[in-house]
Write an enzyme that holds these catalytic residues in place. Structure first.
Site, PDB file in Angstrom:
ATOM      1  N   THR A  62       5.936 -40.973  15.919  1.00 22.53           N
ATOM      2  CA  THR A  62       4.722 -41.717  15.669  1.00 22.53           C
ATOM      3  C   THR A  62       4.676 -43.123  16.266  1.00 22.53           C
ATOM      4  O   THR A  62       5.618 -43.892  16.136  1.00 22.53           O
ATOM      5  CB  THR A  62       4.545 -41.855  14.141  1.00 22.53           C
ATOM      6  OG1 THR A  62       4.783 -40.589  13.547  1.00 22.53           O
ATOM      7  CG2 THR A  62       3.167 -42.347  13.793  1.00 22.53           C
ATOM      8  N   ARG A 103       1.334 -27.339  12.601  1.00 22.19           N
ATOM      9  CA  ARG A 103       2.148 -28.226  11.772  1.00 22.19           C
ATOM     10  C   ARG A 103       1.537 -29.622  11.774  1.00 22.19           C
ATOM     11  O   ARG A 103       1.076 -30.126  12.795  1.00 22.19           O
ATOM     12  CB  ARG A 103       3.569 -28.284  12.329  1.00 22.19           C
ATOM     13  CG  ARG A 103       4.501 -29.269  11.616  1.00 22.19           C
ATOM     14  CD  ARG A 103       4.654 -30.572  12.387  1.00 22.19           C
ATOM     15  NE  ARG A 103       5.743 -31.401  11.877  1.00 22.19           N
ATOM     16  CZ  ARG A 103       5.951 -32.662  12.239  1.00 22.19           C
ATOM     17  NH1 ARG A 103       5.133 -33.231  13.111  1.00 22.19           N
ATOM     18  NH2 ARG A 103       6.952 -33.352  11.741  1.00 22.19           N
ATOM     19  N   GLY A 112       2.364 -33.722  10.469  1.00 20.25           N
ATOM     20  CA  GLY A 112       3.474 -34.585  10.084  1.00 20.25           C
ATOM     21  C   GLY A 112       3.013 -35.758   9.252  1.00 20.25           C
ATOM     22  O   GLY A 112       1.908 -35.762   8.697  1.00 20.25           O
TER      23      GLY A 112
END
Length: 370
Positions: free
Chosen positions: A186, A214, A216
Site C-alpha cells: 500500500t 481478494r 486487503g
C-alpha cells in the site's frame, strides 16, 4: 493576513526498497507532495482533497504498487483497493478489487462524499463497493475508467511471468518465496489542512499473485487508514498503513492505533507517541501473529498527530514506524514547500535479518513541524 499552513506526508510502502528503485520511488513521493500542496484555484483545499491529490500521483507512477503498475493477480489482471477517512467527521469510504480504474483513490473519495447525501428512499448509502459494482458506480459518477489491460505495466508483467512460472513449475526450479521487492504494498498519505483538520488515505494493487477478488487492508475499515479529531479540535491523528494486508486486517491496526492515542489524550496523561507505537506494533500486532505461527509480521505506519504543546499551543508531529526492512516516505508543507523524501532503513546490527525473538519495530520522528 494569517499565513496559510498545510501539511502533507506520503509513503511508498513498507517492505524492501532496492538501490535500483530508490531514485524513482523518492521522485514519485516528492511529486505527490508538491501536487497535493499546489492544487489549483478550483481545487478543494480540505485535508481530504489534499490526501486524494497526493495518492492520485502515486497511483499514476509505474514504480509503485497502486493504480497503474500494480501487482498482478494470479490471473494476470490488475485489481485495486483504496480508502479515505475524514478526521473531522469520521466519515470513511473504500473500494476493493476494482478493475479498469485509473485512480481508485478518486472513486473512494467520491463514494465518501456520496455517502453524506440523503437518499430519496431513506436507504443507507454504501461505505464500501467492490469489483464490478465499484466499476459501475465509477462510470455513473464520471470517474475515469480505462480498458483493464491499460493498467498493466511492463514491469508488473515481467514480475508476474517470472513468479507464475515458478508457481506452475515447482519441479523445474527452486520455488523459494516471493522476493520482498516484488511485494511492496500500500501507498498512502496523511494531511493537515489550513483549518487544522486531518485526513488519511491508502491505495494498493495488493500482493503479487493474489487470488482474484481478494481485498486487503486498503479497502478495510479500521485497517489501512484512520483519522480522528477531538470535539474541541485540540487533538487528533491521521495514519496510513502498509504491509501484509491479512496481518493488518486481523489486528485492525489503524483503528487500534487511533484508539490507543485517543485513550492517552482523554485520561490527561502525557502522550508518548513513541511508546504507543511500540506497544501497538509489538503487543497488538506482532505478538498475536507470532502466536499464530507468522514468523515475520509485516507492517508500516505513517502517523501525523495533533497534540497540545507548551502554553496549550496545538502542534503537529510526524512519525514513521515499521517492522519491515525499509519504508519510503516524503513530506512537505506550505511553510517549507520543497518536499523531503527518504528511504528509511532499519539499522543493521549484526549483518543479519531482523531478530524475530526481539522487538522488530523501527520508529522515528520526522521534522514536519519545523
Amino acid at each position: 493576513m494569517k499565513e496559510r499552513r498545510v501539511y502533507v506526508a506520503v509513503h511508498g510502502g513498507a517492505g524492501y526498497h532496492g538501490v535500483v528503485s530508490e531514485k524513482s520511488v523518492k521522485s514519485a513521493l516528492k511529486r505527490a507532495c508538491a501536487r497535493a500542496l499546489r492544487g489549483s484555484p478550483l481545487d478543494d483545499s480540505s485535508a481530504l482533497s489534499i490526501v486524494e491529490r497526493a495518492i492520485a500521483i502515486l497511483e499514476d507512477d509505474e514504480c509503485l504498487n497502486a493504480g497503474y503498475g500494480s501487482n498482478l493477480t494470479i490471473d494476470g489482471t490488475v485489481e485495486c483497493d483504496a480508502a479515505v477517512m475524514d478526521g473531522l467527521s469520521g466519515d470513511f469510504a473504500s473500494v476493493g478489487a476494482v478493475p479498469g480504474l485509473k485512480n481508485p483513490i478518486k472513486l473512494a473519495s467520491v463514494l465518501l462524499r456520496h455517502s453524506r447525501e440523503p437518499d430519496s428512499l431513506g436507504r443507507i448509502r454504501p461505505m464500501t463497493l467492490v469489483a464490478s459494482g465499484a466499476y459501475s458506480f465509477a462510470s455513473s459518477q464520471g470517474i475515469q475508467t480505462v480498458a483493464p489491460n491499460e493498467m498493466i505495466s511492463p514491469r508488473a508483467t515481467q514480475e508476474w511471468q517470472k513468479w507464475k512460472y515458478r508457481l506452475d513449475h515447482p519441479v523445474d526450479c527452486d520455488l523459494g518465496s516471493l522476493h520482498q521487492d516484488a511485494m511492496q504494498d500500500t501507498v498512502g498519505a496523511v494531511a493537515w489542512d489550513n483549518d487544522g483538520n486531518l485526513a488519511a488515505g491508502v491505495s494498493s494493487g495488493g500482493l503479487l499473485l493474489k487470488y482474484s477478488g481478494r481485498i486487503g487492508e486498503a479497502a478495510t475499515f479500521g485497517a489501512g487508514c484512520w483519522a480522528q479529531q477531538s470535539h474541541d479540535e485540540q487533538s487528533g491523528m491521521a495514519c496510513s498503513i502498509s504491509g501484509a494486508g491479512e496481518h493488518i486486517m486481523r489486528g485492525g491496526l489503524a483503528r487500534a492505533l487511533g484508539e490507543a492515542l485517543q485513550s492517552r489524550q482523554s485520561d490527561d496523561s502525557e502522550l508518548d507517541t513513541h511508546q504507543v507505537l511500540l506497544r501497538i506494533l509489538n503487543q497488538q500486532f506482532t505478538e498475536p501473529l507470532r502466536q499464530r505461527g507468522e514468523r515475520m509480521p509485516n507492517a508500516g505506519v505513517l502517523l501525523l498527530t495533533k497534540e497540545q504543546g507548551e502554553d496549550e499551543v496545538v502542534v503537529r508531529k510526524l512519525w514513521c514506524a515499521f517492522t519491515t526492512e525499509s519504508m519510503a516516505v516524503a513530506y512537505a508543507s506550505t511553510t517549507k514547500p520543497s518536499p523531503k523524501a527518504s528511504i528509511l532503513r532499519r539499522p543493521v546490527l549484526t549483518g543479519s535479518a531482523v531478530d524475530v525473538d526481539k522487538s522488530s519495530v523501527f520508529i522515528t520522528a520526522l521534522p514536519i513541524h519545523q
